[in-house]
Design an enzyme around this catalytic site. Structure first.
Site: not given
Ligand code: 6LW
Length: 516
Positions: A15, A184
């Site tokens: 991330d 996301e």
């Molecule tokens: C992050 C999100 C995700 O906040 O995993 O699967 C979380 N998506 O973008 C942790 O890496």
């Protein structure tokens, strides 16, 4: 054409978020329940990243206690505005829900502020500073429609930079190009008066993708960019060395180029152990919006160098074994503990070489702060070695090497048998099971423990007065995210478990490096 090797930040650095201040680039990544939290890196060339410090570096800022290894600090965003650095992040506490925190600093190396709690639901917070000086907070949250899987709505609210509180109405911005498949990691960018909302969709595994929407006004409405997905490797086969790409953040260079950092994985036979790593991708802005990797549409293992930025010798991860004799006053920034500081348990010896590990009753599977320090595994073919001296009083006292992947881990430890003969024992552990794989007597309580990893797995050896003995191997998938679950990559390090009378181990040195 000179190239650089991707990933630019190897090992468990999920991330990524990036910003620039003048000639300097800064990058943060998720750190989950590892401590210190939210590592901050610095670069002048986008290719070589030097650890600066951490945003969460004091227990007073927050507690990670009681959290699973893959809970904790998720997906921060770093931004710079008028001399202040801002980091927003989700503190994910499992069933206890999540909290959105805002930290500030004038120096990204720290100290960072105590957190401000923002009245925001969901995960993956981000900040956008508009030309008019207003600041907009975005995040993702579950959508209203029950049929939408996972976070499905990107939303926005203004951040008052005086009070550091969200203010004004909440705006629902967009539900993704694929209608709710894990929308996301929103980030906003402005180009020629147009607002571009760039997000991750499909989940952070094989179907991960970058999608986008655009609007003439910052609060929307946003129209899906019909070119979405703008970047994905989900259609690429097993021969592709990089997969799961997504979760991008864009930055402009002083030379006028745009580059993106993205997360990706390097699987072997369909599973990966190093975690989600940071890859650098060229971006070209067109009238229709950003084009990622314009030449090939893929994140490449060898990519052309950013213009005008001449990378010095590679410093990001070791290209040869590095031996730490712990002669410094404190552990280096590459060393992490779990959920909090362990100076009371694991510390260098002032004025001497070596590390003292005071054994703790906390097992590595606890949700507390065991006597453990580890560093990210950054190379698939890796060797980690340590010379350790420990006299175990009972078979329940152990100290040595640990390989940790979320709640799966292996230990290669100095201990003793009931007769008081020193032994080295190899054990594989999960939260609810423990398998003793091998145990051999050793000639003394001062030995060298080694773990080698490669495509096939992890092999464990011990060197004592009689030479080197291999205790056994554990297949690589045991340490993969696909089997262990979670959001992190493998850490390799040192630990000690025992009751209050167990005493301490002395670690002469710890060596880590790529294996040929
Ligand atoms: C992050 C999100 C995700 O906040 O995993 O699967 C979380 N998506 O973008 C942790 O890496």
């Amino acid at each position: 054409m000179p190239t650089f090797a991707n990933p630019v930040l190897a090992g468990s650095h999920p991330d990524p978020s990036i910003c620039r201040a003048g000639e300097d680039f800064y990058l943060v990544t998720s750190s989950f329940a590892y401590y210190p939290g939210l590592p901050v890196f610095h670069s002048r060339d986008l290719v070589n990243w030097r650890p600066l410090g951490h945003v969460v570096h004091r227990p007073s800022q927050l507690s990670l206690n009681g959290l699973g290894i893959s809970d904790g600090l998720w997906a921060a965003t770093i931004r710079h505005h008028e001399g202040t650095f801002y980091v927003v992040v989700t503190l994910a506490s499992g069933r206890r829900g999540s909290t959105t925190l805002l930290f500030t600093a004038h120096d990204p190396a720290g100290p960072w502020s105590e957190p401000t709690v923002l009245d925001a639901e969901g995960i993956d917070p981000s900040l956008f500073f508009d030309d008019d000086g207003r600041c907009w907070f975005t995040a993702c949250r579950d959508a209203a429609e029950p049929e939408v899987t996972g976070p499905g709505e990107l939303w926005m609210r203004e951040l008052d930079l005086e009070t550091l509180a969200l203010t004004g109405p909440t705006h629902a911005l967009w539900y993704g190009a694929m209608r709710g498949a894990w929308v996301e990691a929103p980030h906003l960018y402005k180009r020629d008066g147009v607002y571009h909302l760039i997000a991750a969709e499909g989940g952070t595994e094989h179907h991960h993708a970058v999608t986008a929407a655009r609007s003439d006004t910052v609060t929307g409405p946003y129209a899906t960019d019909p070119r979405s997905p703008l970047l994905t490797h989900r259609h690429r086969g097993a021969a592709e060395p990089i997969h799961n790409v997504g979760h991008v953040d864009l930055v402009d260079t002083p030379a006028g180029e745009t580059w993106a950092v993205a997360l990706g994985v390097r699987p072997v036979d369909g599973t990966h152990t190093l975690g989600r790593e940071v890859f650098l991708v060229p971006v070209e802005w067109t009238a229709r919006g950003p084009v990622f990797a314009p030449d090939t549409g893929r994140v490449r293992p060898a990519e052309r160098l950013p213009a005008g930025l001449t990378p010095p010798a590679r410093v990001t991860h070791p290209t040869a074994p590095v031996r730490d004799d712990f002669s410094g006053a404190a552990l280096g920034p590459e060393w992490n503990s779990l959920r909090g500081p362990v100076d009371h348990l694991v510390s260098p010896r002032p004025g001497e070489q070596g590390l003292t590990v005071r054994l703790s009753p906390e097992p590595l599977t606890s949700t507390g702060t065991p006597a453990f320090v580890g560093r990210r595994q950054q190379h698939l073919r890796m060797r980690a070695r340590t010379r350790i001296r420990f006299t175990a009083a009972t078979p329940a006292h152990e100290a040595g090497l640990a390989v940790v992947q979320d709640h799966h881990h292996a230990t290669l430890a100095l201990t003793t048998d009931a007769s008081g003969t020193p032994h080295v024992v190899l054990t594989a552990r999960q939260t609810d099971s423990e398998t003793r794989l091998a145990a051999i007597p050793v000639t003394n309580d001062d030995v060298v423990l080694t773990v080698d990893s490669d495509e096939s797995g992890y092999t464990f050896h011990v060197e004592d007065g009689t030479g080197t003995t291999t205790l056994g191997s554990i297949d690589r998938p045991f340490f993969s995210t696909e089997l262990a679950g979670g959001f992190v990559g493998v850490y390799v390090g040192l630990y000690g478990i025992g009751d209050a009378e167990a005493g301490e181990a002395h670690v002469h040195w710890f060596e880590y490096g790529p294996a040929c």
